[in-house]
Design an enzyme around this catalytic site. Structure first.
Site, PDB file in Angstrom:
ATOM      1  N   LYS B  24       0.829  -1.198   0.000  1.00 20.25           N
ATOM      2  CA  LYS B  24       0.000   0.000   0.000  1.00 20.25           C
ATOM      3  C   LYS B  24       0.867   1.254   0.000  1.00 20.25           C
ATOM      4  O   LYS B  24       0.642   2.179  -0.785  1.00 20.25           O
ATOM      5  CB  LYS B  24      -0.914  -0.044   1.226  1.00 20.25           C
ATOM      6  CG  LYS B  24      -2.188   0.740   1.058  1.00 20.25           C
ATOM      7  CD  LYS B  24      -3.174   0.435   2.207  1.00 20.25           C
ATOM      8  CE  LYS B  24      -3.891  -0.886   2.025  1.00 20.25           C
ATOM      9  NZ  LYS B  24      -4.517  -1.384   3.266  1.00 20.25           N
ATOM     10  N   ARG B  94      -3.259   2.572   8.357  1.00 18.82           N
ATOM     11  CA  ARG B  94      -3.476   1.384   7.515  1.00 18.82           C
ATOM     12  C   ARG B  94      -2.264   0.479   7.557  1.00 18.82           C
ATOM     13  O   ARG B  94      -1.153   0.919   7.358  1.00 18.82           O
ATOM     14  CB  ARG B  94      -3.710   1.816   6.060  1.00 18.82           C
ATOM     15  CG  ARG B  94      -4.948   2.643   5.838  1.00 18.82           C
ATOM     16  CD  ARG B  94      -4.901   3.362   4.486  1.00 18.82           C
ATOM     17  NE  ARG B  94      -6.019   4.277   4.350  1.00 18.82           N
ATOM     18  CZ  ARG B  94      -7.150   3.992   3.686  1.00 18.82           C
ATOM     19  NH1 ARG B  94      -7.277   2.822   3.095  1.00 18.82           N
ATOM     20  NH2 ARG B  94      -8.127   4.866   3.632  1.00 18.82           N
ATOM     21  N   GLY B 103      -6.127 -11.343   7.321  1.00 12.61           N
ATOM     22  CA  GLY B 103      -5.817 -11.952   8.614  1.00 12.61           C
ATOM     23  C   GLY B 103      -5.099 -10.975   9.512  1.00 12.61           C
ATOM     24  O   GLY B 103      -5.064 -11.122  10.727  1.00 12.61           O
ATOM     25  N   MET B 105      -4.488  -6.848  10.821  1.00 12.81           N
ATOM     26  CA  MET B 105      -5.289  -5.637  10.984  1.00 12.81           C
ATOM     27  C   MET B 105      -5.287  -4.890   9.661  1.00 12.81           C
ATOM     28  O   MET B 105      -4.288  -4.853   8.971  1.00 12.81           O
ATOM     29  CB  MET B 105      -4.687  -4.751  12.067  1.00 12.81           C
ATOM     30  CG  MET B 105      -5.657  -3.667  12.512  1.00 12.81           C
ATOM     31  SD  MET B 105      -4.825  -2.285  13.280  1.00 12.81           S
ATOM     32  CE  MET B 105      -4.730  -1.156  11.890  1.00 12.81           C
ATOM     33  N   ARG B 337      -6.578   1.226  -9.320  1.00 14.91           N
ATOM     34  CA  ARG B 337      -6.246  -0.197  -9.514  1.00 14.91           C
ATOM     35  C   ARG B 337      -6.707  -0.594 -10.915  1.00 14.91           C
ATOM     36  O   ARG B 337      -7.537   0.088 -11.523  1.00 14.91           O
ATOM     37  CB  ARG B 337      -6.897  -1.069  -8.457  1.00 14.91           C
ATOM     38  CG  ARG B 337      -8.402  -0.934  -8.422  1.00 14.91           C
ATOM     39  CD  ARG B 337      -8.994  -1.668  -7.229  1.00 14.91           C
ATOM     40  NE  ARG B 337     -10.353  -1.177  -7.012  1.00 14.91           N
ATOM     41  CZ  ARG B 337     -11.061  -1.407  -5.926  1.00 14.91           C
ATOM     42  NH1 ARG B 337     -10.557  -2.086  -4.928  1.00 14.91           N
ATOM     43  NH2 ARG B 337     -12.293  -0.935  -5.816  1.00 14.91           N
ATOM     44  N   HIS B 452     -21.254 -40.215 -22.568  1.00 11.76           N
ATOM     45  CA  HIS B 452     -21.636 -40.046 -23.963  1.00 11.76           C
ATOM     46  C   HIS B 452     -22.180 -38.649 -24.217  1.00 11.76           C
ATOM     47  O   HIS B 452     -21.758 -37.956 -25.149  1.00 11.76           O
ATOM     48  CB  HIS B 452     -22.681 -41.110 -24.319  1.00 11.76           C
ATOM     49  CG  HIS B 452     -23.197 -40.999 -25.726  1.00 11.76           C
ATOM     50  ND1 HIS B 452     -24.324 -40.282 -26.038  1.00 11.76           N
ATOM     51  CD2 HIS B 452     -22.700 -41.487 -26.886  1.00 11.76           C
ATOM     52  CE1 HIS B 452     -24.528 -40.358 -27.349  1.00 11.76           C
ATOM     53  NE2 HIS B 452     -23.550 -41.080 -27.887  1.00 11.76           N
ATOM     54  N   SER B 768       0.563 -39.851 -28.792  1.00 11.45           N
ATOM     55  CA  SER B 768      -0.472 -38.911 -28.395  1.00 11.45           C
ATOM     56  C   SER B 768      -0.933 -39.314 -27.003  1.00 11.45           C
ATOM     57  O   SER B 768      -1.435 -40.418 -26.806  1.00 11.45           O
ATOM     58  CB  SER B 768      -1.636 -38.947 -29.377  1.00 11.45           C
ATOM     59  OG  SER B 768      -2.638 -38.051 -28.961  1.00 11.45           O
ATOM     60  N   CYS B 836      -4.220 -35.636 -26.595  1.00 10.38           N
ATOM     61  CA  CYS B 836      -5.571 -35.551 -27.149  1.00 10.38           C
ATOM     62  C   CYS B 836      -6.632 -35.864 -26.117  1.00 10.38           C
ATOM     63  O   CYS B 836      -7.742 -36.195 -26.445  1.00 10.38           O
ATOM     64  CB  CYS B 836      -5.709 -36.454 -28.375  1.00 10.38           C
ATOM     65  SG  CYS B 836      -5.609 -38.211 -27.976  1.00 10.38           S
ATOM     66  N   TYR B 856       2.110 -30.607 -29.876  1.00  8.13           N
ATOM     67  CA  TYR B 856       0.782 -30.016 -30.060  1.00  8.13           C
ATOM     68  C   TYR B 856      -0.174 -30.467 -28.972  1.00  8.13           C
ATOM     69  O   TYR B 856       0.078 -31.458 -28.272  1.00  8.13           O
ATOM     70  CB  TYR B 856       0.204 -30.388 -31.438  1.00  8.13           C
ATOM     71  CG  TYR B 856      -0.109 -31.860 -31.570  1.00  8.13           C
ATOM     72  CD1 TYR B 856      -1.343 -32.366 -31.142  1.00  8.13           C
ATOM     73  CD2 TYR B 856       0.810 -32.758 -32.088  1.00  8.13           C
ATOM     74  CE1 TYR B 856      -1.627 -33.717 -31.229  1.00  8.13           C
ATOM     75  CE2 TYR B 856       0.547 -34.115 -32.173  1.00  8.13           C
ATOM     76  CZ  TYR B 856      -0.688 -34.586 -31.744  1.00  8.13           C
ATOM     77  OH  TYR B 856      -0.961 -35.915 -31.808  1.00  8.13           O
TER      78      TYR B 856
END
Lengths: 897, 897
Positions: B24, B94, B103, B105, B337, B452, B768, B836, B856
């Site tokens: 920050k 902050r 978790g 402060m 941001r 299927h 493959s 594949c 591939y």
């Protein structure tokens, strides 16, 4: 080049010169050298063969003069003359490569016979013998050396037999044989344009060239390719003087074993037939005399033979099977080789030879085969009995059994020990266990080597054949059919669980014989072996048996049976329970106390020995009725219009079973997946184990439980379940005020477990390879389905060398194991590794395990002695660079280049 | 030590100083540095925190004077005074660790308020706001800093709301808030014995210490442990001046996107609410104005905002989501941001920023997520539509569909394109394919991601949900029930195959939009990626679609369908044939000519592209009726006393099906085992392929068939089948006088194939990976069974991180692949390797494949664009040491130490 020596007389060689003289030549030389009277002869070396091939098949000319010189020496030694009509020297021409190789030319006998010398031989040994020898020479020479198809000679022979109404070759008399010699000669002339060579030297020369050429015939090349034998070794040629045992009653032929091959007794044993050739013994026309009788009849001969046998045995350091011939009072040793023997004899000889300081203990252990031990420990069909095999299945549990056929397990249980029974079932289920226990042997039509019948029978040490698909069982009629034969309840049947053969009738069996000698051998094996030998045993009697047979611990106690029989309805309630609470209550309050008693009994027997207990493994639907049966039942009830509570309950159960149905149960909701999803099942088991151990410890015993998680694929499973185990153990120890040491480990039976063994080893104390399931997953092959559908075809076609469920597939499954061992030890150097699959009792697989460097193998109780021996043999092989000298000598196939 | 600098004003820091200033602090510093007006403030460094911890929580004293000096500077910068009643400076405290960490402060706002300054704030921003801010400060401070449970404050707040009949917090008026402040102060006194600190500096000091201490609270430690964040990083503390947008109508608050987040248009987009704080915008009481309106109303402000937005976008090189506040005419940027965006916008912005030369093509490719591409290519439920999900199943094929429920596939086919339909079935079989094609979407109650329905729907690019077990289908009544609801035939249903959600009614869908920008991005991806992109496609329309979507070849053409539909009865005859001759005849004379036409059509479409055709794969029983159905039918007929030919035929068929039954079909008689046992099946297929290729070649086309053997486990299988293929090919080439180049390869889908890849590579041209089956065998897990029974529990319990059938299990299955690649290339450097399985379309798995260095990936046609993008992203990540700078910046979790 002229300096180089291409021919060795037998006296010049030795056993070490195999590469140069070939196996046969070196052995003949060796015998010559130790003073054994072998027929004289000489060897044309492999180097000559190599030169011959290098020079475009022409080298023989160069050494031909040398061959002639050696032939002359041979004439001197034998006092006979080559090509001489009066006292003809005949020789055999034998090929002999450094490595024995079928596919090459083998032997041509009686070289030297021609139209003249045949008459000389006739005078010495009779006309029939002479002409039969001559026609055989022409036949062999014509086909092997001159390239005429063997069938052409066979055809002529058949014609002749028909003509003279002869039933066999032996019935052909001189006249017919003379005709045949003529016919053969004409055939050769017609087919090759050349005459059968009458010049004996020409016969030798042509035969030698034929041997050289046969090195590169197609069959020989193929054989070398398959077995990885180098192509440039070449073959030697042996020219050996022929001797004849049929030259009168001062001649004869015989076979002698240097010790009794049936009992092992250290006393010469064999047969002798006067005035005969070897083939007369084989033909069995005359009855030979026992070697002992020679003592009286030919004391000198007997004394010489005994002396030679002792010399041979001492030289070769093992019982020899000796072939000999006496020609006119002169003893010739034709061949010696290590003699075949019965298992009983093998064990006795090995032990006695150690005591005689002939061999070492290690050698003795190598002399007995695992199969020998197995045969000694189980009943066998008497090998002398004539047996008619009516069907064959998978040899699931070794040993032979005789009994009356029975189909109903309950009935078998009732009859109990009152009658010998063979239980015949399509397949068995836990309901059949009582009947199996009551029967002498079990035969099933379905199922593979890991089917219920197979596993239970092996555990009981009872002969069993499974997957005998040829038999068609009709349970209603209480009979089975096989190839048109009907076998009914009560008929006598003999089964051989070592071979898988089924025979009709009540065959004679040989009782198992554990001799003091066997105990000695196994004791030596225990001293030598490195692998621990554990047992796979679930029930107290099996565990007791395993310990008795030498198990050092229990490598696998399955706990499935603790949920069966009278407890099955209780466990079914947990499966059908709607809530976890309900399930926990039944498991912990009803089942746990019963199982605690089971574990107390087990750990009491194994007291002091590590006892690996595997938590529940099978899919839950195995504890419910079969889907198909229930489906048929419900359909039938509905079709018949039945209604009411019973149908509704059955339908509800059917629904649950359908819910639990899995397409591939082997890959489904089983193993530790059960414990992850239903931790209460494992918790109840762990509580029972720990509480049992604590109680025994309190009584002063030394329980050593090890908890084994089945089928893990991820370390997280083991972390999660370890928490459960530790929590239960700590709670119990604190409550009871006693601590018991226990181990925590896992089966490695899925490839992922092996591949991530480094992670898994971090959270476990031991691995146990479940090689059955590991083989199934690594090969993608369900054992039952594969053995029933395609595995035999794979083996027949040579696609797989062996059944991988019997002998470890070392390249595939073994490599996965190697990865697991390497990775596992990397992160946990204390890790104990064993194997508890079927392979734990298989000698070849045990050898692999030894090399893998794991800690133990675990086998079913009756395989323990076999495993002890095999483990010792593996250690010896490993110690001597894989193979003993004896094995190297016996070796026919070298390691691939 | 005194020399060391422990505090940095924002102006002194930069984005690179994250480790020292925390995330920050570094970002606020960065904005300051590029001239963006952020509220002034300073950062107490992580080093201060570390020292504090090292000194037993005591270090703060040493730097306190420094804090005071920086507070004074802050007063100068803001023109306000800390603790001053007239013009009070308020700050937020902050925490900000180098790595964002829930978790710890987080933030305390309004520090500096006390009983006096609250009055000053009241004058400036109204009493209600001032007291609400004060009570919030006390509440946060009391719970976070002074450790009183948050609930105690909540309880008091609730009481107050009850007392004043206030519905929400916002309804509490000044009087009530004042009372609440008193109550809170009393609570603190009572619980801690101390007063809420009225001294503003004391507030800062205590808050800072609370931040430091929160680094070691339990949640933070746990979080670091899980994510492998070092414990010694420490956290920074940021003290930032508060600014208020509610100080009159020259104040206000707003949010601006530097480009349109919905369309991607390069034009500022956002909202502004005058005289308001951020929470007023959230509360939605007043309607904010569009940013555009500022142009007219506050031209200066607008101009300044536009300038800053442009600067921020340019600086951060991406569209920004900017929060700002105007306090009395002065613009303050509170946060910036990277802005969230729709897929459409993501693609447009990425392309336009390349054109504007803001980012590179590689960055553009990284800016679009695979999910974005998938959403763009499929219909989506309009995110603005309110949807009520009635059930959820497995998201089997992406996209949304609306239609009327129909249960009968034949009927669906009849209705055809006339009405939108959703086909609802218990599960689908090849008989349903027509109905599936006619429907907009498919919903099944059973089946997994490889069922299927799932496979066929993905092939068709049709939305599909499978395994939706919550719906109970009654086919006879044509309805399904789900949680008490009844959905009948004809009711409108919406399904979302991307999420698995089923919704009642006809929801609004967004049409897929392939924009020219998307084409551009995919074009760039093609330039960048290294992996080839192939398609899994069986039928001509799918293959055509695949080529259209950018497939460079076909990685998997299954041939099962060529034995189905009207050809099924023919193929069944071969299964039931008694002799090989009969089988050959039917296969070669009846089926082959039909299949040749299939292959001609396929190879015509793929002309010039490699087309990998897999020979028959599934177990034969899949081509016969289901065992259970037939069993029920036969039982029913028998129970009803039927006799005759029909029953006998059915019984005969039942017998055959029982014979073919397998316990574990996945591990059974399937894949190339079929071709080894019944070579005639493969021969007919190979003939059809080769003849088809030859015919096309004759017509001048360039067919490139590659024959793929499924499920090999041993090189011998491949040697045997290669002989068959070569024989058929040579015969055909010679007969036809034309030669076609073809390749020969195998699936690697069993662990043994991977483990012995060196041997297998010697006899194949390509591998493959069938990662579906490989995952099943490596993990010992049947996908259907696992997904139905336990996989979700494994994932819920964190035992497995993800569904391994969706994203490759890289440690297990991936490691097995790595072994195969390494060994395969060792013996065959030319070996082509692809994948594949389903994973070929999964971005994470594609990334793994890229790293593995294979050639591939092959995915279903509609996944091709996703795969093209993912492959490019993998290449970029790999090129830049796995992660781009942007990714490193965005990264919240570092790599494990």
């Amino acid at each position: 080049m002229g300096e180089e020596k291409y021919i060795y007389d037998f006296e010049e060689g030795s056993a070490e010169m195999k590469k140069l003289l070939g196996g046969k030549g070196a052995n003949l030389a060796e015998m010559s050298n130790i003073g054994v009277p072998v027929p004289p002869g000489f060897t044309i070396t492999t180097k000559a063969c190599i030169k011959y091939m290098e020079n475009g098949n022409k080298f023989l000319d160069t050494i031909w003069p040398e061959v002639l010189r050696h032939m002359e020496k041979l004439e001197v030694k034998t006092g006979k003359k080559f090509g001489d009509e009066g006292n003809p020297l005949l020789v055999s021409v034998r090929s002999g490569a450094p490595i024995s190789m079928p596919g090459m030319m083998d032997t041509i006998l009686n070289v030297g016979l021609n139209d003249e010398t045949v008459e000389g031989l006739a005078r010495l040994a009779g006309s029939r013998f002479a002409y039969d020898s001559y026609r055989r020479l022409i036949q062999m020479f014509g086909s092997i050396v001159m390239g005429i198809p063997r069938e052409e000679f066979e055809r002529l022979l058949e014609e002749k037999k028909k003509k003279y109404n002869a039933e066999s070759d032996a019935d052909l008399q001189v006249e017919a044989l003379k005709e045949l010699v003529d016919d053969y000669k004409k055939l050769i002339k017609k087919k090759t344009g050349r005459n059968f060579p009458q010049n004996p030297l020409e016969q030798i020369r042509m035969a030698t060239e034929a041997v050289f050429k046969s090195w590169n015939n197609r069959r020989a090349i193929k054989y070398r390719e398959i077995h990885g034998i180098p192509d440039d070794l070449g073959t030697a040629v042996n020219i050996v003087a022929m001797v004849f045992g049929n030259m009168g009653f001062d001649s004869g032929t015989g076979v002698a074993f240097t010790r009794n091959p049936a009992t092992g007794e250290n006393k010469i044993y064999g047969e002798y037939l006067p005035n005969a050739q070897g083939e007369d013994v084989v033909a069995g026309v005359r009855t030979p005399m026992k070697i002992d009788e020679l003592k009286e009849r030919h004391p000198n001969l007997y004394r010489e033979l005994i002396g030679i046998c002792q010399r041979l045995e001492k030289h070769y350091r093992d019982m020899q099977d000796v072939e000999f011939t006496v020609e006119r009072g002169k003893l010739w040793i034709l061949q010696t080789r290590t003699g075949k023997r019965t298992p009983l004899a093998a064990v006795r000889m090995a032990v006695e030879m150690v005591e005689e300081r002939v061999i070492s203990r290690e050698e003795a252990v190598m002399r007995v085969s695992p199969e020998d031990v197995e045969k000694l420990l189980h009943k066998q069909v008497d090998p002398k009995t004539k047996k008619e095999v009516i069907a064959a299945g998978l040899a699931a549990s070794p040993g032979a059994a005789v009994g009356k056929v029975i189909f109903n397990s309950d009935e078998a249980e009732e009859i109990g020990g009152n009658e010998p029974l063979i239980l015949v079932r399509p397949e068995t289920t836990p309901d059949d266990v009582g009947g199996m226990a009551a029967a002498q042997g079990i035969l099933t039509a379905r199922g593979g080597m890991t089917s219920h019948a197979a596993v239970v029978a092996r555990g009981m040490g009872k002969p069993c054949i499974v997957g005998c698909e040829a038999i068609k069982i009709d349970l209603e009629r209480e009979e089975f059919r096989v190839n048109g034969l009907i076998v009914k309840k009560g008929d006598w049947l003999t089964i051989d669980g070592s071979t898988g053969e089924v025979m009709l009738g009540k065959l004679k069996l040989i009782e198992p014989t554990s001799t003091p000698e066997l105990e000695k051998i196994l004791g030596w094996a225990d001293e030598i072996r490195v692998l621990g030998i554990y047992a796979n045993a679930d029930l107290p009697p099996d565990i007791r048996k395993a310990v008795e047979l030498g198990a050092e611990g229990i490598g696998l106690t399955r706990t499935e049976h603790m949920f069966l029989a009278e407890r099955l309805p209780i466990f079914q309630r947990t499966i059908l329970a709607e809530t976890e609470e309900e399930r926990r209550k039944v498991l912990l309050e009803e089942l746990k106390p019963l199982q605690k008693e089971d574990f107390k009994e087990i750990l009491k027997i194994t007291n002091g020995r590590k006892t690996i207990i595997r938590l529940l493994d099978p899919p839950l639907h195995e504890f419910l009725p079969g889907l198909n049966d229930l489906l048929v039942e419900v359909t039938r009830m509905e079709a018949k219009g039945k209604v009411g509570k019973e149908l509704e309950e059955k339908k509800k159960l059917l629904k649950k079973i359908e819910d639990l149905y899995e397409f591939n149960p082997m890959l489904g909701f089983r193993v530790c997946r059960l414990g992850i999803v239903y931790p209460e099942i494992y918790e109840a088991q762990v509580r029972a184990i720990i509480e049992a151990a604590v109680e025994l410890k309190k009584k002063g015993l030394n329980p050593r439980p090890a908890i084994m998680i089945p089928g893990t694929i991820h370390k997280n499973e083991l972390i999660e379940l370890r928490k459960l185990v530790e929590k239960v153990a700590e709670e119990t120890f604190e409550r009871e005020g006693v601590r018991v040491k226990y181990e925590y480990g896992t089966m490695i039976e899925m490839p992922r477990a092996a591949i991530t063994a480094d992670e898994i080893a971090e959270v476990t104390d031991f691995f146990s390879f479940g090689t059955n399931d590991l083989t199934q997953t690594v090969m993608g092959m369900s054992r039952d389905d594969a053995e029933r559908r395609f595995l035999h075809i794979y083996i027949d076609k040579g696609i797989l060398p062996e059944n991988p469920f019997k002998t470890l597939d070392t390249k595939g499954v073994g490599e996965v194991m190697r990865i697991a061992v390497t990775k596992g030890k990397r992160t946990n150097s204390e890790l104990e590794i064993g194997i508890c699959g079927e392979h734990g009792g298989d000698p070849k697989s045990i050898e692999f395990c030894h090399r893998l460097g794991i800690n133990y193998v675990s086998a079913s109780p009756y395989r323990i002695p076999v495993a002890r021996l095999a483990a010792a043999q593996a250690a010896i092989k490993y110690k001597y660079g894989e193979l003993t000298k004896r094995e190297i000598e016996a070796m026919e196939i070298p390691v691939k280049r």
